[in-house]
Design a protein around this motif. Structure first.
Motif, PDB file in Angstrom:
ATOM      1  N   GLY A  79      -4.086  16.228   2.010  1.00  0.00           N
ATOM      2  CA  GLY A  79      -2.710  15.961   2.425  1.00  0.00           C
ATOM      3  C   GLY A  79      -2.374  14.496   2.560  1.00  0.00           C
ATOM      4  N   ILE A  80      -2.929  13.655   1.678  1.00  0.00           N
ATOM      5  CA  ILE A  80      -2.628  12.221   1.716  1.00  0.00           C
ATOM      6  C   ILE A  80      -1.325  11.958   0.958  1.00  0.00           C
ATOM      7  CG2 ILE A  80      -3.416   9.935   0.976  1.00  0.00           C
ATOM      8  CD1 ILE A  80      -6.278  10.950   1.327  1.00  0.00           C
ATOM      9  N   PRO A  81      -0.319  11.367   1.600  1.00  0.00           N
ATOM     10  CA  PRO A  81       0.944  11.087   0.899  1.00  0.00           C
ATOM     11  C   PRO A  81       0.711  10.080  -0.226  1.00  0.00           C
ATOM     12  CG  PRO A  81       1.168  10.813   3.291  1.00  0.00           C
ATOM     13  CD  PRO A  81      -0.293  10.911   2.997  1.00  0.00           C
ATOM     14  N   ASP A  82       1.073  10.457  -1.453  1.00  0.00           N
ATOM     15  CA  ASP A  82       0.804   9.550  -2.582  1.00  0.00           C
ATOM     16  C   ASP A  82       2.062   9.166  -3.362  1.00  0.00           C
ATOM     17  OD1 ASP A  82       1.114  12.129  -3.590  1.00  0.00           O
ATOM     18  OD2 ASP A  82      -0.258  11.811  -5.254  1.00  0.00           O
ATOM     19  N   GLU A  83       3.228   9.544  -2.853  1.00  0.00           N
ATOM     20  CA  GLU A  83       4.485   9.112  -3.466  1.00  0.00           C
ATOM     21  C   GLU A  83       5.386   8.548  -2.380  1.00  0.00           C
ATOM     22  OE1 GLU A  83       6.435  12.025  -5.810  1.00  0.00           O
ATOM     23  OE2 GLU A  83       4.729  12.343  -7.176  1.00  0.00           O
ATOM     24  N   PHE A  84       5.936   7.346  -2.629  1.00  0.00           N
ATOM     25  CA  PHE A  84       6.820   6.737  -1.655  1.00  0.00           C
ATOM     26  C   PHE A  84       8.232   7.312  -1.777  1.00  0.00           C
ATOM     27  CE2 PHE A  84       3.571   3.383  -1.927  1.00  0.00           C
ATOM     28  CZ  PHE A  84       3.348   3.153  -0.581  1.00  0.00           C
ATOM     29  N   PRO A  85       8.897   7.614  -0.656  1.00  0.00           N
ATOM     30  CA  PRO A  85      10.301   8.029  -0.715  1.00  0.00           C
ATOM     31  C   PRO A  85      11.158   6.944  -1.355  1.00  0.00           C
ATOM     32  CG  PRO A  85       9.363   8.453   1.463  1.00  0.00           C
ATOM     33  CD  PRO A  85       8.361   7.633   0.707  1.00  0.00           C
ATOM     34  N   ASP A  86      12.250   7.352  -1.972  1.00  0.00           N
ATOM     35  CA  ASP A  86      13.135   6.404  -2.670  1.00  0.00           C
ATOM     36  C   ASP A  86      13.619   5.291  -1.742  1.00  0.00           C
ATOM     37  OD1 ASP A  86      12.818   7.846  -4.964  1.00  0.00           O
ATOM     38  OD2 ASP A  86      14.700   8.952  -4.782  1.00  0.00           O
ATOM     39  N   GLU A  87      13.941   5.651  -0.481  1.00  0.00           N
ATOM     40  CA  GLU A  87      14.478   4.643   0.434  1.00  0.00           C
ATOM     41  C   GLU A  87      13.428   3.575   0.761  1.00  0.00           C
ATOM     42  OE1 GLU A  87      15.448   5.929   4.372  1.00  0.00           O
ATOM     43  OE2 GLU A  87      13.829   7.405   4.458  1.00  0.00           O
ATOM     44  N   VAL A  88      12.160   3.960   0.749  1.00  0.00           N
ATOM     45  CA  VAL A  88      11.082   2.999   1.033  1.00  0.00           C
ATOM     46  C   VAL A  88      10.938   2.020  -0.133  1.00  0.00           C
ATOM     47  CG1 VAL A  88       8.603   2.755   1.445  1.00  0.00           C
ATOM     48  CG2 VAL A  88       9.876   4.601   2.560  1.00  0.00           C
ATOM     49  N   ILE A  89      10.946   2.552  -1.348  1.00  0.00           N
ATOM     50  CA  ILE A  89      10.863   1.692  -2.531  1.00  0.00           C
ATOM     51  C   ILE A  89      12.063   0.752  -2.588  1.00  0.00           C
ATOM     52  CG2 ILE A  89      10.904   1.678  -5.058  1.00  0.00           C
ATOM     53  CD1 ILE A  89       8.230   2.539  -3.918  1.00  0.00           C
ATOM     54  N   ARG A 106      -8.335   4.758  -8.471  1.00  0.00           N
ATOM     55  CA  ARG A 106      -6.989   4.449  -7.998  1.00  0.00           C
ATOM     56  C   ARG A 106      -7.022   4.105  -6.515  1.00  0.00           C
ATOM     57  NH1 ARG A 106      -3.696   9.788  -8.810  1.00  0.00           N
ATOM     58  NH2 ARG A 106      -5.361  10.373 -10.229  1.00  0.00           N
ATOM     59  N   VAL A 107      -5.924   3.546  -6.051  1.00  0.00           N
ATOM     60  CA  VAL A 107      -5.727   3.326  -4.625  1.00  0.00           C
ATOM     61  C   VAL A 107      -4.409   3.980  -4.240  1.00  0.00           C
ATOM     62  CG1 VAL A 107      -4.607   1.079  -4.993  1.00  0.00           C
ATOM     63  CG2 VAL A 107      -5.584   1.617  -2.779  1.00  0.00           C
ATOM     64  N   VAL A 108      -4.403   4.649  -3.113  1.00  0.00           N
ATOM     65  CA  VAL A 108      -3.166   5.166  -2.540  1.00  0.00           C
ATOM     66  C   VAL A 108      -2.801   4.190  -1.425  1.00  0.00           C
ATOM     67  CG1 VAL A 108      -2.014   7.079  -1.400  1.00  0.00           C
ATOM     68  CG2 VAL A 108      -3.783   7.541  -3.101  1.00  0.00           C
ATOM     69  N   PRO A 109      -1.869   3.265  -1.671  1.00  0.00           N
ATOM     70  CA  PRO A 109      -1.642   2.171  -0.726  1.00  0.00           C
ATOM     71  C   PRO A 109      -0.802   2.584   0.473  1.00  0.00           C
ATOM     72  CG  PRO A 109      -0.133   1.976  -2.575  1.00  0.00           C
ATOM     73  CD  PRO A 109      -1.008   3.168  -2.869  1.00  0.00           C
ATOM     74  N   MET A 110      -0.938   1.832   1.543  1.00  0.00           N
ATOM     75  CA  MET A 110      -0.100   2.050   2.718  1.00  0.00           C
ATOM     76  C   MET A 110       1.299   1.491   2.483  1.00  0.00           C
ATOM     77  SD  MET A 110      -0.835   0.902   6.682  1.00  0.00           S
ATOM     78  CE  MET A 110      -0.270  -0.801   6.541  1.00  0.00           C
ATOM     79  N   LEU A 111       1.384   0.465   1.651  1.00  0.00           N
ATOM     80  CA  LEU A 111       2.656  -0.206   1.372  1.00  0.00           C
ATOM     81  C   LEU A 111       2.935  -0.184  -0.121  1.00  0.00           C
ATOM     82  CD1 LEU A 111       2.131  -3.361   3.628  1.00  0.00           C
ATOM     83  CD2 LEU A 111       3.452  -1.317   4.203  1.00  0.00           C
ATOM     84  N   PRO A 112       4.208  -0.171  -0.522  1.00  0.00           N
ATOM     85  CA  PRO A 112       4.538  -0.222  -1.949  1.00  0.00           C
ATOM     86  C   PRO A 112       3.991  -1.483  -2.610  1.00  0.00           C
ATOM     87  CG  PRO A 112       6.476   0.377  -0.654  1.00  0.00           C
ATOM     88  CD  PRO A 112       5.414  -0.048   0.326  1.00  0.00           C
TER      89      PRO A 112
END
Length: 751
Positions: free
Chosen positions: A225-235, A321-327
């Motif tokens: 359950g690791i979030p791997d896609e950023f919401p549009d508002e975050v990007i 790959r890396v699943v980053p905390m920040l975009p």
């Protein structure tokens, strides 16, 4: 004869006494006995038929209210840390009531999808209707299944990818969601667990070919359950960011700060520089600069970036790959200390003496410019006398003073005696196509240790500075081992011929003495691994309980805010404490500090488990064409059901089931962590060298099975059973006298 209550009186009683709603409770409340219970039963049936009550097992309740004990599913975790859950037993006609989960000290960290058995309290007003307190957690995301879909006659089945899971799930024809045979899918349970036959599942996501190289880490990402896609508002928020300027900052661009990272580093969040201290009162001392990317400038409290960073807790690193905390706009650009580019930083200026002890420190919010981006290998090669063209210009002014300062810090470390475990790190090398080319143990240079020691020094300085300022923060806590674990370690040590001091306050130097006794002996790995297992797990907390492993009283994470939310909190605390701007620690940050600590400790463990699972799957894929080969290794763990063997060449772990070892019964000795053959006396314990044959490698689960051939150079007879087969031999039970209770039961049965 007691008066039979009216329907209104019964409903009022149930409403006022939600925990006493069985027929017996109601009868006792109204003094109803004997034959009058028949009339009460009739009234309750009528209320049930009229829809006023719902029978739930042997109790009655208002269908428009939740029962006092309910099953909930976590549906939302707000940025403030509030946890809301959906009631799964709601039978009312209106909208489901909103339930707030109220955690107490010691409750486990929760995530979306967790199911809970909770005690409910109805509340008036506010943004929720009920408050729930945990009785117990029902599984952990038990309704989510990741596996391989196999098409059948009407629908199909899902074979889970979890290592050790042999339970399949049935997928009805209407719940396939277009999945094809052999495809990796994510599904959720669609029927009760107690039903006959296979449990049912509904496919909710199709993830593609499970044998594709990139599927290996993808499985772990979805499974945990690791979030791997950023919401549009975050990007969108990240894309609007501009580089920080000099306003409100001290100009540090003249300092020859450099970054030293792995050759394949994806980001650069720390830079270092050292020079001899020119203060005559500190002969042989050094001034060390540690500059860290000023993430707090871009990720402000309450922003979309902040909410997502807190939700993720940390970056997760996989071989491919890396699943980053920040975009990437931040982690790979604005917050990365690239060579020759001005970057905002929080910098620590630390003065040490000739013995590496810290004399003073100060913190600066500044603007730096990296003079070089170097990697560990080339820096170490330069220190060893062979600098390349890139490093050579920095030798006298930067590299040599850095190593001289490190040698002083090393003297302080030797005096402090932090825990000194010898646990080499595996490195998986992938081809451009994502397939495993090789598995080797990562090289460790003094260049690695140099950076580590300077980061530890900066983390100590940050914790001490915030203590001085009286500011709240998140400490990195590592508590001493429990007495039970210490006693187990002591027994392993004594069985191996070593001693661990007893009857005194445990310090890391005592454990180091044990490790030193075992160094170079046949028990070296056993003692290292047993010591590691005795340790508690480090975590984040607003109160300071010290860091046992590092032998430090004050410790906080400050040096990696690109990839750890804890460090961002520490940066904000420093900004607030020095009045450097309005982007410091907010009141909401402070109010949620303990909830944040619990959450990010859990996300850290989640990432570690996902990274470990990914490594296991890559190793199984790498070894899958070597099934039948003989390999050397050591026993890495012992359980009742078998032994775990770690291979020498790759560090891969696999199981030897006890059912496949020797034609005799093996007794499990917990104190010494060993299996002992009752006839042969063969003792299988952690650390023993073994020769095994690889009998099974399953890349999709990461599972390896071995057959034991030799222990410490001596051959072992096998049972002829295939490792991985069902069943474990048990010792035949001895016939004995029946107890009096059993004899009485037999006599009653025979009458």
């Amino acid at each position: 004869m007691a008066r039979i209550p009216s329907k209104e009186e019964i409903l009022a009683w149930i409403s006022e006494n939600p925990t006493q709603t069985s027929k017996r409770d109601i009868a006792r409340a109204f003094g109803i006995k004997g034959q009058d219970r028949i009339d009460l039963k009739r009234l309750l049936k009528e209320l049930e038929a009229e829809g006023h009550l719902e029978k739930r097992k042997k109790t009655y309740r208002d269908p428009d209210k939740l029962p006092p004990v309910s099953i909930l599913e976590v549906s939302e975790i707000t940025p403030d840390g509030d946890i809301f859950a959906d009631p799964l037993e709601w039978q009312g006609e209106g909208d489901k009531p909103r339930v707030l989960y109220v955690a107490k000290q010691g409750d486990p960290a929760l995530k979306k999808g967790d199911r809970l058995l909770c005690r409910m309290t109805e509340v008036d007003g506010g943004d929720h209707d009920y408050e729930a307190r945990l009785i117990r957690r029902i599984g952990e995301n038990a309704r989510r299944i990741l596996g391989i879909y196999r098409k059948g006659h009407e629908g199909g089945r899902i074979i889970p990818v979890d290592k050790g899971s042999d339970k399949e799930w049935m997928v009805p024809e209407g719940a396939v969601n277009g999945a094809t045979d052999g495809e990796l899918v994510e599904a959720k349970q669609s029927g009760p667990k107690g039903q006959m036959g296979l449990p049912r599942a509904q496919i909710v996501a199709r993830l593609g070919d499970p044998t594709a190289p990139r599927a290996v880490s993808l499985i772990a990402i979805h499974q945990h359950g690791i979030p791997d896609e950023f919401p549009d508002e975050v990007i969108a928020e990240a894309d609007k960011m501009k580089p920080a300027g000099l306003k409100g900052r001290e100009d540090l661009r003249h300092l020859p700060l450099i970054t030293i990272d792995p050759h394949d580093a994806r980001d650069h969040d720390d830079a270092v520089y050292a020079h001899p201290d020119d203060n005559p009162k500190n002969p042989g001392g050094f001034v060390i600069w540690v500059a860290i990317a000023d993430v707090a400038h871009y990720v402000t409290p309450g922003s979309a970036l902040d909410r997502e960073a807190r939700n993720r807790g940390n970056s997760s690193y996989f071989p491919d790959r890396v699943v980053p905390m920040l975009p990437d706009r931040l982690s790979g650009d604005l917050c990365s200390l690239h060579e020759g580019v001005p970057r905002a930083v929080l910098a620590a200026r630390i003065v040490i003496d000739a013995q590496g002890e810290k004399k003073s420190h100060s913190f600066i919010r500044g603007l730096m410019q990296s003079h070089a981006s170097l990697n560990y290998g080339e820096v170490q090669q330069a220190q060893d006398g062979s600098p390349n063209d890139k490093v050579a210009p920095f030798m006298d002014e930067v590299i040599t003073p850095l190593y001289d300062a490190y040698f002083a810090l090393r003297r302080a470390r030797e005096a402090r005696q932090p825990l000194d475990l010898d646990l080499p790190e595996r490195k998986i090398v992938l081809s451009d196509e994502g397939k495993v080319e090789s598995v080797r143990f990562a090289e460790r240079f003094d260049a690695h240790r140099l950076i580590e020691e300077m980061m530890v020094l900066a983390n100590v300085a940050a914790a001490e500075e915030l203590n001085r300022l009286g500011r709240p923060l998140l400490y990195r806590v590592h508590e001493e081992p429990s007495q039970e674990k210490l006693e187990a370690l002591r027994e392993v040590a004594q069985a191996s011929g070593f001693t661990l001091a007893k009857g005194q306050v445990l310090q890391t130097r005592h454990l180091n003495q044990l490790l030193s006794q075992a160094e170079g002996s046949e028990f070296d790995e056993l003692i290292n691994m047993s010591t590691l297992r005795s340790m508690t797990q480090a975590y984040y907390f607003p109160q300071n309980f010290g860091h046992f492993g590092l032998a430090l009283k004050n410790y906080a994470h400050f040096t990696s805010p690109i990839r750890r939310y804890s460090d961002l909190i520490v940066h904000r605390a420093l900004i607030s404490g020095h009045n450097w701007g309005t982007d410091g620690l907010s009141q909401d940050d402070i109010d949620q500090l303990e909830a944040t600590a619990t959450h990010i400790s859990q996300t850290e463990r989640r990432s570690m488990e996902a990274e470990r699972d990914t490594t296991d799957r890559y190793l199984a894929a790498f070894l899958s064409d070597r099934v039948g080969n003989e390999m050397t290794g050591r026993i890495a763990g012992v359980q009742r059901f078998g032994i775990f063997v770690r291979l020498d060449e790759t560090g891969a772990d696999g199981l030897v089931p006890v059912s496949s070892i020797g034609a005799e019964y093996f007794r499990y000795e917990e104190p010494s962590q060993s299996l002992v053959g009752e006839r042969s006396g063969l003792e299988l314990t952690v650390g023993l060298p073994v020769l095994v044959r690889l009998s099974e490698a399953v890349p999709v689960t990461g599972g390896l099975m071995f057959q034991l051939l030799e222990v410490a150079g001596k051959p072992v007879k096998t049972t002829g059973r295939t490792p991985g087969g069902k069943g474990v031999r048990r010792k035949p039970a001895r016939a004995g006298k029946k107890s009096a209770k059993t004899r009485a039961k037999v006599r009653r049965t025979r009458k």
